[in-house]
Design a protein around this motif. Structure first.
Motif, PDB file in Angstrom:
ATOM      1  N   TRP A  63       0.649  -1.023  -0.021  1.00  9.23           N
ATOM      2  CA  TRP A  63      -0.042  -0.143  -0.069  1.00  9.23           C
ATOM      3  C   TRP A  63       1.012   1.196   0.127  1.00  9.23           C
ATOM      4  N   ALA A  64       0.948   1.836  -0.988  1.00  6.46           N
ATOM      5  CA  ALA A  64       1.733   3.295  -1.124  1.00  6.46           C
ATOM      6  C   ALA A  64       0.854   4.154  -0.484  1.00  6.46           C
ATOM      7  N   ALA A  65       1.279   4.845   0.810  1.00  5.68           N
ATOM      8  CA  ALA A  65       0.533   5.814   1.520  1.00  5.68           C
ATOM      9  C   ALA A  65       1.361   6.820   1.974  1.00  5.68           C
ATOM     10  N   TRP A  66       2.157   7.481   1.033  1.00  2.18           N
ATOM     11  CA  TRP A  66       3.042   8.689   1.688  1.00  2.18           C
ATOM     12  C   TRP A  66       2.391  10.068   1.655  1.00  2.18           C
ATOM     13  N   GLY A  67       1.381  10.276   0.679  1.00  2.00           N
ATOM     14  CA  GLY A  67       1.014  11.462   0.817  1.00  2.00           C
ATOM     15  C   GLY A  67       1.655  12.311  -0.236  1.00  2.00           C
ATOM     16  N   ALA A  68       0.894  13.589  -0.395  1.00  2.05           N
ATOM     17  CA  ALA A  68       1.415  14.647  -1.227  1.00  2.05           C
ATOM     18  C   ALA A  68       2.774  15.318  -0.685  1.00  2.05           C
ATOM     19  N   PRO A  69       3.229  15.043   0.943  1.00  2.05           N
ATOM     20  CA  PRO A  69       4.279  15.725   1.261  1.00  2.05           C
ATOM     21  C   PRO A  69       5.522  15.091   0.931  1.00  2.05           C
ATOM     22  N   VAL A  70       5.600  14.074  -0.156  1.00  2.12           N
ATOM     23  CA  VAL A  70       6.420  13.112  -0.473  1.00  2.12           C
ATOM     24  C   VAL A  70       7.490  14.032  -1.110  1.00  2.12           C
ATOM     25  N   VAL A  71       6.842  15.203  -1.667  1.00  2.00           N
ATOM     26  CA  VAL A  71       7.890  16.211  -2.526  1.00  2.00           C
ATOM     27  C   VAL A  71       8.649  17.100  -1.540  1.00  2.00           C
ATOM     28  N   HIS A  72       8.196  17.157   0.022  1.00  2.00           N
ATOM     29  CA  HIS A  72       8.954  18.090   0.706  1.00  2.00           C
ATOM     30  C   HIS A  72      10.679  17.922   0.839  1.00  2.00           C
ATOM     31  N   HIS A  73      11.130  16.582   0.925  1.00  2.00           N
ATOM     32  CA  HIS A  73      12.331  16.416   1.234  1.00  2.00           C
ATOM     33  C   HIS A  73      12.714  15.583  -0.201  1.00  2.00           C
ATOM     34  N   ALA A  74      13.907  15.857  -0.690  1.00  2.00           N
ATOM     35  CA  ALA A  74      14.329  15.240  -1.965  1.00  2.00           C
ATOM     36  C   ALA A  74      14.263  13.628  -1.778  1.00  2.00           C
ATOM     37  N   TYR A  75      14.998  13.327  -0.519  1.00  2.00           N
ATOM     38  CA  TYR A  75      15.122  11.995  -0.004  1.00  2.00           C
ATOM     39  C   TYR A  75      13.888  11.165   0.163  1.00  2.00           C
ATOM     40  N   PHE A  76      12.841  11.785   0.410  1.00  2.00           N
ATOM     41  CA  PHE A  76      11.560  11.017   0.287  1.00  2.00           C
ATOM     42  C   PHE A  76      11.487  10.428  -1.185  1.00  2.00           C
ATOM     43  N   LEU A  77      11.428  11.391  -2.159  1.00  2.00           N
ATOM     44  CA  LEU A  77      11.382  10.792  -3.542  1.00  2.00           C
ATOM     45  C   LEU A  77      12.340   9.885  -4.156  1.00  2.00           C
ATOM     46  N   ARG A  78      13.860   9.990  -3.577  1.00  2.00           N
ATOM     47  CA  ARG A  78      14.889   9.026  -3.852  1.00  2.00           C
ATOM     48  C   ARG A  78      14.327   7.497  -3.349  1.00  2.00           C
ATOM     49  N   ALA A  79      13.880   7.748  -1.994  1.00  2.00           N
ATOM     50  CA  ALA A  79      13.568   6.506  -1.425  1.00  2.00           C
ATOM     51  C   ALA A  79      12.258   5.922  -2.213  1.00  2.00           C
ATOM     52  N   ARG A  80      11.486   6.535  -2.427  1.00  2.00           N
ATOM     53  CA  ARG A  80      10.185   6.012  -3.190  1.00  2.00           C
ATOM     54  C   ARG A  80      10.895   5.407  -4.504  1.00  2.00           C
ATOM     55  N   ASP A  81      11.617   6.095  -5.277  1.00  2.00           N
ATOM     56  CA  ASP A  81      11.936   5.483  -6.547  1.00  2.00           C
ATOM     57  C   ASP A  81      12.919   4.419  -6.331  1.00  2.00           C
ATOM     58  N   GLU A  82      13.708   4.439  -5.390  1.00  2.00           N
ATOM     59  CA  GLU A  82      14.616   3.222  -5.060  1.00  2.00           C
ATOM     60  C   GLU A  82      14.022   2.154  -4.615  1.00  2.00           C
ATOM     61  N   LEU A  83      12.775   2.140  -3.736  1.00  2.00           N
ATOM     62  CA  LEU A  83      12.098   0.947  -3.330  1.00  2.00           C
ATOM     63  C   LEU A  83      11.455   0.473  -4.781  1.00  2.00           C
ATOM     64  N   GLN A  84      10.981   1.274  -5.667  1.00  2.00           N
ATOM     65  CA  GLN A  84      10.175   0.703  -6.559  1.00  2.00           C
ATOM     66  C   GLN A  84      11.120  -0.030  -7.375  1.00  2.00           C
ATOM     67  N   ARG A  85      12.372   0.417  -7.638  1.00  2.00           N
ATOM     68  CA  ARG A  85      13.409  -0.484  -8.407  1.00  2.00           C
ATOM     69  C   ARG A  85      13.858  -1.498  -7.588  1.00  2.00           C
ATOM     70  N   ARG A  86      14.316  -1.679  -6.263  1.00  2.00           N
ATOM     71  CA  ARG A  86      14.671  -2.667  -5.691  1.00  2.00           C
ATOM     72  C   ARG A  86      13.410  -3.675  -5.483  1.00  2.00           C
ATOM     73  N   LEU A  87      12.206  -3.398  -5.383  1.00  2.00           N
ATOM     74  CA  LEU A  87      11.136  -4.350  -4.984  1.00  2.00           C
ATOM     75  C   LEU A  87      10.567  -4.974  -6.374  1.00  2.00           C
ATOM     76  N   ALA A  88      10.793  -4.444  -7.581  1.00  2.00           N
ATOM     77  CA  ALA A  88      10.313  -4.823  -8.623  1.00  2.00           C
ATOM     78  C   ALA A  88      10.551  -6.272  -9.154  1.00  2.00           C
ATOM     79  N   ARG A  89      11.649  -6.686  -8.581  1.00  2.00           N
ATOM     80  CA  ARG A  89      11.986  -8.276  -8.808  1.00  2.00           C
ATOM     81  C   ARG A  89      11.030  -9.196  -7.960  1.00  2.00           C
ATOM     82  N   PHE A  90      10.389  -8.564  -7.042  1.00  2.00           N
ATOM     83  CA  PHE A  90       9.333  -9.246  -6.129  1.00  2.00           C
ATOM     84  C   PHE A  90       7.969  -9.486  -6.913  1.00  2.00           C
TER      85      PHE A  90
END
Length: 167
Positions: free
Chosen positions: A105-132
């Motif tokens: 469940w993606a549940a991070w909300g609109a504040p995901v843009v507040h810190h660049a590291y939130f967006l980096r984590a989101r994108d890295e998670l999508q990449r890392r988890l794709a194999r599952f």
């Protein structure tokens, strides 16, 4: 003990995972942890638990894009703590890898843009988890800015729908 799944740092300033084991587990990814501990819930975790139960999950895991505790995401440091960031992503990857058919469940909300590291984590998670091959979901409509709604901002009458990172 309220939650049998709990992963944190030595001082409990970083919380990686919190939840309840089950045969069918909903992995929820929020923004950052607030006050919930192994012994005490908070409003967001209570809502995640209730949504999971109402939707046929007998377990849930609450994870976040960034593991540093804050009751207001705006008070988090502007600069990422690399150790916290990396350990957090590894913890989420480990819990998703343990699921036979992972549902996230993606549940991070609109504040995901507040810190660049939130967006980096989101994108890295999508990449890392794709194999599952997880099934990514959102609860309710996307925000006006196109982000999945935060778990603390929900109506129990809403329902899950597929979440597409390209949207």
């Amino acid at each position: 003990m309220l939650y049998d799944l709990y992963s944190n740092d030595e001082s409990d300033q970083w919380r990686y995972l919190l939840g309840r084991a089950g045969r069918r587990t909903l992995v929820t990814v929020g923004l950052n942890p607030s006050t919930a501990t192994q012994e005490r819930s908070d409003p967001t975790v209570a809502r995640v638990d209730e949504v999971a139960r109402r939707n046929g999950f007998d377990g849930f895991v609450m994870a976040n894009l960034y593991p540093v505790r804050a009751t207001d995401y705006r008070t988090l440091p502007a600069k990422v703590n690399r150790v916290a960031f990396d350990r957090n992503l590894a913890a989420i990857e480990e819990v998703v890898a343990a699921q036979a058919e992972p549902v996230i469940w993606a549940a991070w909300g609109a504040p995901v843009v507040h810190h660049a590291y939130f967006l980096r984590a989101r994108d890295e998670l999508q990449r890392r988890l794709a194999r599952f091959e997880p099934r990514w979901l959102r609860f309710g409509e996307l925000t006006a800015t196109g982000h999945p709604r935060h778990a603390s901002r929900l109506d129990y009458d809403w329902s899950f729908a597929p979440y597409d990172f390209e949207d």
